[in-house]
Structures are given as C-alpha cells and as structure tokens.
Design a protein around this motif. Structure first.
Motif, mmCIF file in Angstrom:
data_model
loop_
_atom_site.group_PDB
_atom_site.id
_atom_site.type_symbol
_atom_site.label_atom_id
_atom_site.label_comp_id
_atom_site.label_asym_id
_atom_site.label_seq_id
_atom_site.Cartn_x
_atom_site.Cartn_y
_atom_site.Cartn_z
ATOM 1 N N ALA A 1 35.626 26.856 41.248
ATOM 2 C CA ALA A 1 34.926 27.769 42.011
ATOM 3 C C ALA A 1 35.234 29.079 41.199
ATOM 4 N N TYR A 2 34.384 30.112 41.185
ATOM 5 C CA TYR A 2 34.528 31.319 40.547
ATOM 6 C C TYR A 2 35.152 32.358 41.422
ATOM 7 N N ARG A 3 35.830 33.441 40.757
ATOM 8 C CA ARG A 3 36.196 34.633 41.362
ATOM 9 C C ARG A 3 36.062 35.871 40.416
ATOM 10 N N GLY B 1 40.631 28.496 34.422
ATOM 11 C CA GLY B 1 40.474 28.940 33.386
ATOM 12 C C GLY B 1 40.194 30.423 33.447
ATOM 13 N N VAL B 2 40.016 31.300 32.497
ATOM 14 C CA VAL B 2 39.798 32.736 32.576
ATOM 15 C C VAL B 2 38.708 33.118 31.460
ATOM 16 N N ILE B 3 37.756 33.957 31.767
ATOM 17 C CA ILE B 3 36.678 34.438 31.038
ATOM 18 C C ILE B 3 36.673 35.802 30.913
ATOM 19 N N LEU B 4 36.866 36.440 29.994
ATOM 20 C CA LEU B 4 36.367 37.976 29.724
ATOM 21 C C LEU B 4 34.972 38.217 29.350
ATOM 22 N N GLU C 1 37.519 34.270 36.896
ATOM 23 C CA GLU C 1 38.655 33.457 37.073
ATOM 24 C C GLU C 1 38.077 32.079 37.600
ATOM 25 N N LEU C 2 38.236 30.978 37.008
ATOM 26 C CA LEU C 2 37.748 29.758 37.447
ATOM 27 C C LEU C 2 39.059 28.822 38.228
ATOM 28 N N THR C 3 38.933 28.353 39.267
ATOM 29 C CA THR C 3 39.723 27.552 40.104
ATOM 30 C C THR C 3 39.371 26.235 40.102
ATOM 31 N N TYR C 4 39.969 25.230 39.626
ATOM 32 C CA TYR C 4 39.136 23.751 39.853
ATOM 33 C C TYR C 4 39.583 23.408 41.233
ATOM 34 N N THR C 5 38.386 22.731 41.749
ATOM 35 C CA THR C 5 38.403 22.232 43.046
ATOM 36 C C THR C 5 38.258 20.730 43.256
ATOM 37 N N ALA C 6 38.425 20.024 42.146
ATOM 38 C CA ALA C 6 38.460 18.656 41.953
ATOM 39 C C ALA C 6 39.502 18.295 41.081
#
Length: 98
Positions: free
Chosen positions: A75-77, A47-50, A5-10
């Motif tokens: 940032a990635y989770r 975004g999301v990546i599988l 799970e990507l979360t934009y930080t900018a």
C-alpha cells in the motif's frame, strides 16, 4: 516533491516474487527523471521513494502502475512537501514557500 512510503501488505515471499518487476519499474521512473532516491525500510516492511512530478495526481497515477500494487503486496502513503532547502545536487528541485 513527494515522499512515497510503501508498506508491505503480504508475506515477504510474495513481495520477493514481484521484486524484479518492481525494480524494472523503478528504473523506468529514474530514466524519466521522476524518482530521485529509493530503497527498502529497515526493518524490511516496505520502502521509501523520493520523487518529483507536476502534481499529486500525476504521482498517484505513477504509483498505481507499480508492479507491487498490481500484485497486491503493498500500500502507498504519499506525502507532498515543499522542498525549500536541498543538497546542491537537488538544487533544480527547490521550491519557493507557498
């Protein structure tokens, strides 16, 4: 299997400035058979990546090479899970319960 799970930080303008390089990086991971699906979240705050990889350390190394990370815009989770059921198209990625 992994959910990234990507979360934009900018601001989105900074994300868009790195988008072409990010898409190229995604294409490389698809060609290697690592990524199975990806796309932006709605609303577009990340975004999301599988993905599949031999272990968590490998997927962490791959995520670290994302141009979005290099540009400092996300940032990635990373969540690992055991895919005991899948659609027929993903059957080769099924795992036995641990």
């Amino acid at each position: 299997m992994f959910v990234l799970e990507l979360t934009y930080t900018a601001p989105i303008e900074a994300v868009d400035a790195a988008l072409e390089a990010h898409v190229g990086w995604l294409d490389e991971q698809y060609a290697k058979g690592i990524f199975l699906a990806s796309g932006p979240k709605d609303p577009r705050d990340g975004g999301v990546i599988l993905a599949v990889a031999e272990d968590r350390a490998a997927i962490e190394r791959i995520a670290a090479t994302d141009p979005f990370v290099g540009a400092g815009v996300c940032a990635y989770r990373i969540t690992e899970f055991v895919a005991t059921k899948t659609a027929p198209e993903l059957e080769r990625h099924r795992e036995a319960p641990r």
